[in-house]
Design a protein around this motif. Sequence first.
Motif, PDB file in Angstrom:
ATOM      1  N   MET A  69     -42.444  19.566  76.729  1.00 31.19           N
ATOM      2  CA  MET A  69     -43.700  20.314  76.722  1.00 31.19           C
ATOM      3  C   MET A  69     -43.417  21.752  77.160  1.00 31.19           C
ATOM      4  SD  MET A  69     -47.366  19.588  78.617  1.00 31.19           S
ATOM      5  CE  MET A  69     -46.594  18.350  79.594  1.00 31.19           C
ATOM      6  N   ARG A  70     -43.812  22.717  76.332  1.00 28.98           N
ATOM      7  CA  ARG A  70     -43.587  24.135  76.633  1.00 28.98           C
ATOM      8  C   ARG A  70     -44.925  24.806  76.906  1.00 28.98           C
ATOM      9  NH1 ARG A  70     -40.224  26.766  71.926  1.00 28.98           N
ATOM     10  NH2 ARG A  70     -40.399  28.503  73.387  1.00 28.98           N
ATOM     11  N   THR A  71     -45.019  25.450  78.061  1.00 33.14           N
ATOM     12  CA  THR A  71     -46.248  26.123  78.459  1.00 33.14           C
ATOM     13  C   THR A  71     -45.952  27.596  78.696  1.00 33.14           C
ATOM     14  OG1 THR A  71     -47.023  24.118  79.535  1.00 33.14           O
ATOM     15  CG2 THR A  71     -48.143  26.155  80.104  1.00 33.14           C
ATOM     16  N   GLY A  72     -46.814  28.460  78.159  1.00 32.29           N
ATOM     17  CA  GLY A  72     -46.614  29.895  78.325  1.00 32.29           C
ATOM     18  C   GLY A  72     -47.911  30.613  78.604  1.00 32.29           C
ATOM     19  N   ILE A  73     -47.805  31.760  79.278  1.00 33.96           N
ATOM     20  CA  ILE A  73     -48.948  32.612  79.582  1.00 33.96           C
ATOM     21  C   ILE A  73     -48.807  33.901  78.784  1.00 33.96           C
ATOM     22  CG2 ILE A  73     -50.207  33.869  81.365  1.00 33.96           C
ATOM     23  CD1 ILE A  73     -50.383  30.911  81.785  1.00 33.96           C
ATOM     24  N   ARG A  74     -49.871  34.289  78.104  1.00 34.92           N
ATOM     25  CA  ARG A  74     -49.881  35.544  77.344  1.00 34.92           C
ATOM     26  C   ARG A  74     -51.009  36.423  77.860  1.00 34.92           C
ATOM     27  NH1 ARG A  74     -50.855  36.339  70.779  1.00 34.92           N
ATOM     28  NH2 ARG A  74     -50.607  38.620  70.770  1.00 34.92           N
ATOM     29  N   VAL A  75     -50.707  37.685  78.129  1.00 39.87           N
ATOM     30  CA  VAL A  75     -51.693  38.623  78.671  1.00 39.87           C
ATOM     31  C   VAL A  75     -52.151  39.570  77.569  1.00 39.87           C
ATOM     32  CG1 VAL A  75     -52.093  40.459  80.378  1.00 39.87           C
ATOM     33  CG2 VAL A  75     -50.688  38.468  80.977  1.00 39.87           C
ATOM     34  N   PHE A  76     -53.461  39.831  77.536  1.00 37.38           N
ATOM     35  CA  PHE A  76     -54.065  40.742  76.560  1.00 37.38           C
ATOM     36  C   PHE A  76     -54.754  41.888  77.308  1.00 37.38           C
ATOM     37  CE2 PHE A  76     -53.912  36.596  74.683  1.00 37.38           C
ATOM     38  CZ  PHE A  76     -53.640  36.781  73.339  1.00 37.38           C
ATOM     39  N   GLY A  77     -54.683  43.075  76.738  1.00 41.70           N
ATOM     40  CA  GLY A  77     -55.398  44.204  77.313  1.00 41.70           C
ATOM     41  C   GLY A  77     -56.316  44.858  76.304  1.00 41.70           C
ATOM     42  N   ASP A  78     -56.564  44.152  75.184  1.00 42.91           N
ATOM     43  CA  ASP A  78     -57.396  44.733  74.136  1.00 42.91           C
ATOM     44  C   ASP A  78     -58.115  43.609  73.393  1.00 42.91           C
ATOM     45  OD1 ASP A  78     -55.446  43.551  72.523  1.00 42.91           O
ATOM     46  OD2 ASP A  78     -54.355  45.423  72.241  1.00 42.91           O
ATOM     47  N   THR A  79     -58.607  43.924  72.201  1.00 43.79           N
ATOM     48  CA  THR A  79     -59.401  42.969  71.436  1.00 43.79           C
ATOM     49  C   THR A  79     -58.551  41.927  70.705  1.00 43.79           C
ATOM     50  OG1 THR A  79     -59.426  44.504  69.551  1.00 43.79           O
ATOM     51  CG2 THR A  79     -61.271  44.635  71.094  1.00 43.79           C
ATOM     52  N   GLY A  80     -57.241  41.949  70.880  1.00 41.98           N
ATOM     53  CA  GLY A  80     -56.394  40.950  70.240  1.00 41.98           C
ATOM     54  C   GLY A  80     -56.761  39.531  70.630  1.00 41.98           C
TER      55      GLY A  80
END
Length: 206
Positions: free
Chosen positions: A1-12
């Motif tokens: 199981m692979r878990t990741g965190i992705r950060v956004f700073g816009d409307t993406g």
Amino acid sequence: MRTGIRVFGDTGLLRQAPALRSVYVDAFCAPPWEEDESRADEFVTRLAADARRPGFTAATASCDGQVVGFATAWITPAPFPTDRCHPQAVAGLGPQRTADWLCGALEVDELAVRAAARGTGLAARLLAAVTADAPGGRAWLLTSVRSTRALSFYRRQGWAQATHPAPEGRGSVVLLGPRHPARTLVPLPLPLSPPLLLPLPPSLPL
């Protein structure tokens, strides 16, 4: 199981709106929140505007390619907002502390994790991701007292409860982040008074 965190700073973030709605339903349309699914639709609708707020930041947690959690935050404007639960913050802190402690700080708006992913540390990672760049460490949020689990979670992450509603209340409380400079100034809840013991009246003669 692979878990990741992705950060956004816009409307993406908006490209993942259907997945976010699904997580919202899983997290909030069950006890103790028991929200109607229409609230999930409202969340998706306002997300488009929220993503354009000054200082907007968001994070998603994905497991094996599926979104299992998210968090959103932005900079609280001045004057302090009057919509949603914001008046409860003013009622608890007072106008001056609200302006000094909350305006210009990072406001965590939503934090949601699927039930199946709870207890894995994802909520803590999401919270840390969206508050990492809080200006001067000033981060805050409002949460309902209905969920003792949520309150316990934030306390474990070092957040300080700044407002204290009446016992058994159903309102919202303000929490200050672990690096907020005012967290040491928050008032402690008053202890419950012991029952008042009155002397018994003298016995009447028979």
